[in-house]
Motif scaffolding. Sequence first.
Motif, mmCIF file in Angstrom:
data_model
loop_
_atom_site.group_PDB
_atom_site.id
_atom_site.type_symbol
_atom_site.label_atom_id
_atom_site.label_comp_id
_atom_site.label_asym_id
_atom_site.label_seq_id
_atom_site.Cartn_x
_atom_site.Cartn_y
_atom_site.Cartn_z
ATOM 1 N N VAL A 77 10.539 24.936 6.902
ATOM 2 C CA VAL A 77 11.420 24.817 8.322
ATOM 3 C C VAL A 77 12.052 25.840 8.373
ATOM 4 O O VAL A 77 12.542 26.645 7.382
ATOM 5 C CB VAL A 77 12.192 23.549 8.322
ATOM 6 N N VAL A 78 11.909 27.012 9.268
ATOM 7 C CA VAL A 78 12.436 28.286 9.716
ATOM 8 C C VAL A 78 13.554 28.072 10.788
ATOM 9 O O VAL A 78 13.406 27.771 11.977
ATOM 10 C CB VAL A 78 11.453 29.241 10.123
ATOM 11 N N ASN A 130 14.611 35.156 6.014
ATOM 12 C CA ASN A 130 14.100 35.357 4.729
ATOM 13 C C ASN A 130 12.637 35.621 4.764
ATOM 14 O O ASN A 130 11.980 35.494 3.682
ATOM 15 C CB ASN A 130 14.342 33.895 4.081
ATOM 16 N N THR A 131 12.176 35.480 5.928
ATOM 17 C CA THR A 131 10.591 35.931 6.115
ATOM 18 C C THR A 131 10.137 37.149 6.965
ATOM 19 O O THR A 131 9.076 37.489 6.867
ATOM 20 C CB THR A 131 9.895 34.734 7.002
ATOM 21 N N ALA A 132 11.280 37.895 7.348
ATOM 22 C CA ALA A 132 10.909 39.143 7.912
ATOM 23 C C ALA A 132 12.218 40.180 8.059
ATOM 24 O O ALA A 132 13.397 39.264 7.801
ATOM 25 C CB ALA A 132 10.610 38.908 9.518
ATOM 26 N N ALA A 133 12.105 41.171 8.620
ATOM 27 C CA ALA A 133 13.160 42.037 8.463
ATOM 28 C C ALA A 133 14.012 41.676 9.883
ATOM 29 O O ALA A 133 13.890 42.513 10.922
ATOM 30 C CB ALA A 133 13.039 43.484 8.363
ATOM 31 N N THR A 134 14.937 40.805 9.635
ATOM 32 C CA THR A 134 15.599 40.563 11.058
ATOM 33 C C THR A 134 17.238 40.166 10.635
ATOM 34 O O THR A 134 17.179 39.549 9.477
ATOM 35 C CB THR A 134 14.896 39.531 11.629
ATOM 36 N N ASP A 135 17.993 40.120 11.475
ATOM 37 C CA ASP A 135 19.553 39.348 11.235
ATOM 38 C C ASP A 135 19.467 37.873 11.317
ATOM 39 O O ASP A 135 20.322 37.232 10.956
ATOM 40 C CB ASP A 135 20.556 40.142 11.954
ATOM 41 N N CYS A 136 18.343 37.355 12.152
ATOM 42 C CA CYS A 136 18.257 36.209 12.583
ATOM 43 C C CYS A 136 18.532 35.229 11.287
ATOM 44 O O CYS A 136 17.834 35.406 10.513
ATOM 45 C CB CYS A 136 16.983 36.064 13.235
ATOM 46 N N PHE A 147 17.240 24.404 1.058
ATOM 47 C CA PHE A 147 17.183 25.669 1.328
ATOM 48 C C PHE A 147 16.741 26.598 0.242
ATOM 49 O O PHE A 147 17.142 26.491 -0.937
ATOM 50 C CB PHE A 147 18.800 26.284 1.733
ATOM 51 N N GLN A 148 15.801 27.505 0.456
ATOM 52 C CA GLN A 148 15.442 28.783 -0.628
ATOM 53 C C GLN A 148 15.242 29.956 0.051
ATOM 54 O O GLN A 148 14.327 30.024 1.058
ATOM 55 C CB GLN A 148 13.967 28.402 -1.319
ATOM 56 N N ALA A 149 16.048 31.259 -0.306
ATOM 57 C CA ALA A 149 15.661 32.068 0.131
ATOM 58 C C ALA A 149 14.491 32.666 -0.010
ATOM 59 O O ALA A 149 13.821 33.638 1.030
ATOM 60 C CB ALA A 149 16.918 33.226 -0.357
#
Length: 181
Positions: free
Chosen positions: A44-45, A158-164, A179-181
């Motif tokens: 879940v993202v 945690n999946t891409a370079a973003t602040d989201c 949760f897992q980073a």
Amino acid sequence: MLRFFALLALCTFAQCCPTILTKSQWGGRAPSCRSAMVTPVSYVVIHHTEGNDCFSRAICTTQAKSIQSYHMDGNGWCDIGYNFLVGGDGFIYEGRGWTTIGAHSPIYNPISIGIGFIGSFTSSNPTIAAQNAAKSLISCGVSRGYIKPSYILKGHRNTAATDCPGNTFYNTIRTWPRFQA
Ligand SMILES: [Zn+2]
């Protein structure tokens, strides 16, 4: 005690699902194409939409429509990118839904449910109603067999370079189950 059992019964019958406003209920557009997703998914993202937040069904509906237009007409996508949106009003707004591959986190799209919180959460959190609705949506997905019980929760960053999904909200979801980073 009675109240507890009443809640338990309701939860069983409704599979602990929050109110999910379907596309037709919020006036969303039909997709122009779709790819079926293999379920149950493992991830879940969590996202924020980085636009204005909303606290009423009327305003959240306007926001959902505007996000969908941006994704379809601006980005040329089949549909709104997220599987679901969550409004500050505590309602879930159906995006691509449980069984369609989203466009929210490359690599993770075919193996996750992407949940977009309407608003920008860099220095504030979504409403408690929104947070509870999303947690309930995840439980609902597990109970209905769309999400693996052993799922891993991630923030978009945690999946891409973003602040989201924004610094403040990211610190909150780090405390959520699985949760897992
Ligand atoms: Zn995101």
